[in-house]
Design a protein around this motif. Sequence first.
Motif, short mmCIF file in Angstrom:
data_model
loop_
_atom_site.label_atom_id
_atom_site.label_comp_id
_atom_site.label_asym_id
_atom_site.label_seq_id
_atom_site.Cartn_x
_atom_site.Cartn_y
_atom_site.Cartn_z
N SER A 60 0.82 -1.21 0.00
CA SER A 60 0.00 0.00 0.00
C SER A 60 0.86 1.26 0.00
CB SER A 60 -0.99 0.00 1.18
OG SER A 60 -0.32 0.10 2.41
N GLY A 61 1.93 1.26 0.78
CA GLY A 61 2.84 2.41 0.78
C GLY A 61 3.56 2.55 -0.56
N CYS A 99 -3.28 3.39 3.18
CA CYS A 99 -2.11 4.25 3.35
C CYS A 99 -2.50 5.68 2.98
CB CYS A 99 -0.95 3.77 2.48
SG CYS A 99 0.58 4.71 2.74
N SER A 126 0.57 2.53 7.21
CA SER A 126 -0.63 1.87 6.70
C SER A 126 -1.35 1.18 7.85
CB SER A 126 -0.27 0.81 5.66
OG SER A 126 0.40 1.38 4.57
#
Length: 153
Positions: A60-61, A99, A126
């Motif tokens: 997600s990051g 995130c 996140s």
Amino acid sequence: MDLKEINSYIHEHIPMTFHMGATVQSYDGRTVVVSALLSPNLNHRNTAFGGSLSALGILSGWVLLFLKLKEYGIKNRLVIRKSTFDFVAPIEGDFKATCIHPTAEEWGSFMRTLKRRGRSRITLHSEISSSSGSGGSHEGVYVAIVLKENDSA
């Protein structure tokens, strides 16, 4: 890049994401949500495998940073430098990682360093959750390296 394109990209370039059933569900310029199916990520207790939770947090990051730098037109290579995960509770269903864009101050510092030195790092957070609540939180330090015209990402 629309959601279909980013999902095709991550499945092609990070094959594990396909096998996890991971997909980018939404991106609004500030927040990215990446989801994964429970079934391919089960552990011996029929809950989500901790490595899968961590991987989704990392992803997600990475996706947030990938999309933001694409918006700025910066051709780059992204890597995770450091990753920590705080496990809060077992996940018993499909799960997601959310995130959120860093503060303006953090982003500004990251971009100034990237433009000046050709590489920069930033910490992104996140939250991993499912319909039953929070499963944990991820903190990752990501490094972006600006590529020259002839380099490939």
